[in-house]
Design a protein around this motif. Structure first.
Motif, PDB file in Angstrom:
ATOM      1  N   ASP A 269       0.827  -1.219   0.000  1.00 41.72           N
ATOM      2  CA  ASP A 269       0.000   0.000   0.000  1.00 41.72           C
ATOM      3  C   ASP A 269       0.859   1.267   0.000  1.00 41.72           C
ATOM      4  O   ASP A 269       0.571   2.232   0.699  1.00 41.72           O
ATOM      5  N   GLY A 270       1.944   1.234  -0.765  1.00 37.62           N
ATOM      6  CA  GLY A 270       2.802   2.401  -0.930  1.00 37.62           C
ATOM      7  C   GLY A 270       3.781   2.649   0.194  1.00 37.62           C
ATOM      8  O   GLY A 270       4.477   3.653   0.194  1.00 37.62           O
ATOM      9  N   LYS A 271       3.865   1.729   1.145  1.00 38.74           N
ATOM     10  CA  LYS A 271       4.762   1.910   2.285  1.00 38.74           C
ATOM     11  C   LYS A 271       5.753   0.755   2.382  1.00 38.74           C
ATOM     12  O   LYS A 271       5.412  -0.380   2.098  1.00 38.74           O
ATOM     13  N   PRO A 272       6.995   1.040   2.800  1.00 36.31           N
ATOM     14  CA  PRO A 272       7.968  -0.047   2.970  1.00 36.31           C
ATOM     15  C   PRO A 272       7.537  -0.977   4.099  1.00 36.31           C
ATOM     16  O   PRO A 272       6.823  -0.584   5.018  1.00 36.31           O
ATOM     17  N   LEU A 273       7.995  -2.214   4.011  1.00 36.55           N
ATOM     18  CA  LEU A 273       7.665  -3.220   5.035  1.00 36.55           C
ATOM     19  C   LEU A 273       8.638  -3.078   6.196  1.00 36.55           C
ATOM     20  O   LEU A 273       9.742  -3.601   6.155  1.00 36.55           O
ATOM     21  N   LYS A 274       8.243  -2.385   7.213  1.00 32.97           N
ATOM     22  CA  LYS A 274       9.140  -2.154   8.346  1.00 32.97           C
ATOM     23  C   LYS A 274       9.034  -3.253   9.385  1.00 32.97           C
ATOM     24  O   LYS A 274      10.038  -3.761   9.868  1.00 32.97           O
ATOM     25  N   GLU A 275       7.823  -3.639   9.759  1.00 35.49           N
ATOM     26  CA  GLU A 275       7.645  -4.599  10.852  1.00 35.49           C
ATOM     27  C   GLU A 275       7.820  -6.047  10.407  1.00 35.49           C
ATOM     28  O   GLU A 275       8.345  -6.858  11.142  1.00 35.49           O
ATOM     29  N   GLU A 276       7.389  -6.392   9.212  1.00 40.17           N
ATOM     30  CA  GLU A 276       7.499  -7.771   8.736  1.00 40.17           C
ATOM     31  C   GLU A 276       8.416  -7.838   7.522  1.00 40.17           C
ATOM     32  O   GLU A 276       8.257  -8.679   6.660  1.00 40.17           O
ATOM     33  N   GLY A 277       9.375  -6.949   7.457  1.00 42.08           N
ATOM     34  CA  GLY A 277      10.261  -6.854   6.317  1.00 42.08           C
ATOM     35  C   GLY A 277      11.698  -6.922   6.741  1.00 42.08           C
ATOM     36  O   GLY A 277      11.997  -7.485   7.777  1.00 42.08           O
ATOM     37  N   PRO A 278      12.581  -6.421   5.947  1.00 43.66           N
ATOM     38  CA  PRO A 278      12.368  -5.455   4.874  1.00 43.66           C
ATOM     39  C   PRO A 278      11.757  -6.040   3.602  1.00 43.66           C
ATOM     40  O   PRO A 278      11.208  -5.304   2.799  1.00 43.66           O
ATOM     41  N   VAL A 279      11.829  -7.372   3.422  1.00 45.12           N
ATOM     42  CA  VAL A 279      11.197  -7.995   2.263  1.00 45.12           C
ATOM     43  C   VAL A 279      10.495  -9.282   2.690  1.00 45.12           C
ATOM     44  O   VAL A 279      10.819  -9.863   3.719  1.00 45.12           O
ATOM     45  N   GLN A 280       9.523  -9.680   1.851  1.00 41.19           N
ATOM     46  CA  GLN A 280       8.828 -10.949   2.036  1.00 41.19           C
ATOM     47  C   GLN A 280       8.904 -11.705   0.726  1.00 41.19           C
ATOM     48  O   GLN A 280       8.828 -11.108  -0.349  1.00 41.19           O
ATOM     49  N   LEU A 281       9.051 -13.022   0.802  1.00 40.01           N
ATOM     50  CA  LEU A 281       9.200 -13.842  -0.397  1.00 40.01           C
ATOM     51  C   LEU A 281       7.859 -14.425  -0.831  1.00 40.01           C
ATOM     52  O   LEU A 281       7.148 -15.024  -0.034  1.00 40.01           O
ATOM     53  N   LEU A 282       7.545 -14.209  -2.116  1.00 40.80           N
ATOM     54  CA  LEU A 282       6.348 -14.780  -2.729  1.00 40.80           C
ATOM     55  C   LEU A 282       6.782 -15.696  -3.864  1.00 40.80           C
ATOM     56  O   LEU A 282       7.578 -15.294  -4.719  1.00 40.80           O
ATOM     57  N   TYR A 283       6.256 -16.929  -3.876  1.00 43.57           N
ATOM     58  CA  TYR A 283       6.568 -17.858  -4.957  1.00 43.57           C
ATOM     59  C   TYR A 283       5.902 -17.374  -6.249  1.00 43.57           C
ATOM     60  O   TYR A 283       4.840 -16.765  -6.224  1.00 43.57           O
ATOM     61  N   SER A 284       6.514 -17.687  -7.381  1.00 49.44           N
ATOM     62  CA  SER A 284       6.020 -17.214  -8.673  1.00 49.44           C
ATOM     63  C   SER A 284       4.635 -17.741  -9.023  1.00 49.44           C
ATOM     64  O   SER A 284       3.902 -17.110  -9.775  1.00 49.44           O
ATOM     65  N   ASP A 285       4.244 -18.884  -8.451  1.00 45.36           N
ATOM     66  CA  ASP A 285       2.915 -19.425  -8.740  1.00 45.36           C
ATOM     67  C   ASP A 285       1.838 -18.839  -7.826  1.00 45.36           C
ATOM     68  O   ASP A 285       0.660 -19.130  -7.983  1.00 45.36           O
ATOM     69  N   GLY A 286       2.242 -18.002  -6.879  1.00 47.11           N
ATOM     70  CA  GLY A 286       1.293 -17.355  -5.980  1.00 47.11           C
ATOM     71  C   GLY A 286       0.762 -18.261  -4.882  1.00 47.11           C
ATOM     72  O   GLY A 286      -0.136 -17.868  -4.138  1.00 47.11           O
ATOM     73  N   SER A 287       1.324 -19.453  -4.742  1.00 51.01           N
ATOM     74  CA  SER A 287       0.814 -20.419  -3.769  1.00 51.01           C
ATOM     75  C   SER A 287       0.948 -19.950  -2.317  1.00 51.01           C
ATOM     76  O   SER A 287       0.183 -20.386  -1.460  1.00 51.01           O
ATOM     77  N   ASN A 288       1.893 -19.075  -2.040  1.00 49.37           N
ATOM     78  CA  ASN A 288       2.047 -18.590  -0.661  1.00 49.37           C
ATOM     79  C   ASN A 288       1.685 -17.106  -0.540  1.00 49.37           C
ATOM     80  O   ASN A 288       2.130 -16.430   0.381  1.00 49.37           O
ATOM     81  N   GLN A 289       0.856 -16.630  -1.435  1.00 44.86           N
ATOM     82  CA  GLN A 289       0.497 -15.207  -1.431  1.00 44.86           C
ATOM     83  C   GLN A 289      -0.189 -14.801  -0.122  1.00 44.86           C
ATOM     84  O   GLN A 289       0.017 -13.697   0.365  1.00 44.86           O
TER      85      GLN A 289
END
Length: 165
Positions: A132-152
């Motif tokens: 939503d336009g904001k960096p992921l500070k609390e659960e980040g700095p990044v989160q991994l999403l699989y290319s098939d969207g299975s863990n979206q």
């Protein structure tokens, strides 16, 4: 807010997701799992790379050099950036690190412990860096999403370091 890529690589690199918002390679989260959009982005990436190369060759003969790559962001684009969620394909960065041929898995060091996935899975994955336009500070700095969207609905959160094994 940085994420190092280390381990079985030629070059240890450090990712800074806070600047990706200005990167042309970013993808809207809702478009990341759409096959038509992915194919279009691959074609656009090739065209952009070709344009950059042409500009560099052309600029070598100019004095002073002209930098068209770092142009300003239009107002509509700025507003869009501050409202949407974005992901970044990780494959490019793994290429920069030059993963060695005998590597086959990756350990993701997170705030909640380590998680191991295959190198192939990581190469096809996305890093969520803006929600939503904001960096992921609390659960980040990044989160991994699989290319098939299975863990979206349940991405790997709080990634602090990526170690290639």
């Amino acid at each position: 807010m940085i994420v190092p890529i280390t381990g079985n690589v030629t070059y240890t690199i450090t990712l800074d997701p806070t600047v990706w918002i200005f990167d042309d390679r970013k993808i809207l989260l809702e478009d990341a799992f759409n096959a038509d959009v992915q194919e279009k982005d691959e074609k656009d990436d090739l065209a952009k790379a070709s344009d950059r190369f042409s500009q560099e060759v052309f600029q070598q003969n100019l004095k002073p050099p002209i930098n068209k790559i770092n142009k300003g962001i239009p107002r509509k684009e700025r507003e869009k950036i501050l409202e949407n969620s974005y992901v970044m394909p990780i494959a490019t960065f793994l290429g920069y690190a030059e993963v060695k041929k005998d590597a086959n898995s990756v350990t993701l060091e997170t705030a909640n412990g380590d998680e191991t996935i295959s190198l192939t899975t990581l190469e096809k994955s996305y890093l969520l860096f803006s929600l939503d336009g904001k960096p992921l500070k609390e659960e980040g700095p990044v989160q991994l999403l699989y290319s098939d969207g299975s863990n979206q609905e349940n991405p790997i959160k709080g990634i602090q370091k990526i170690t290639v094994n």
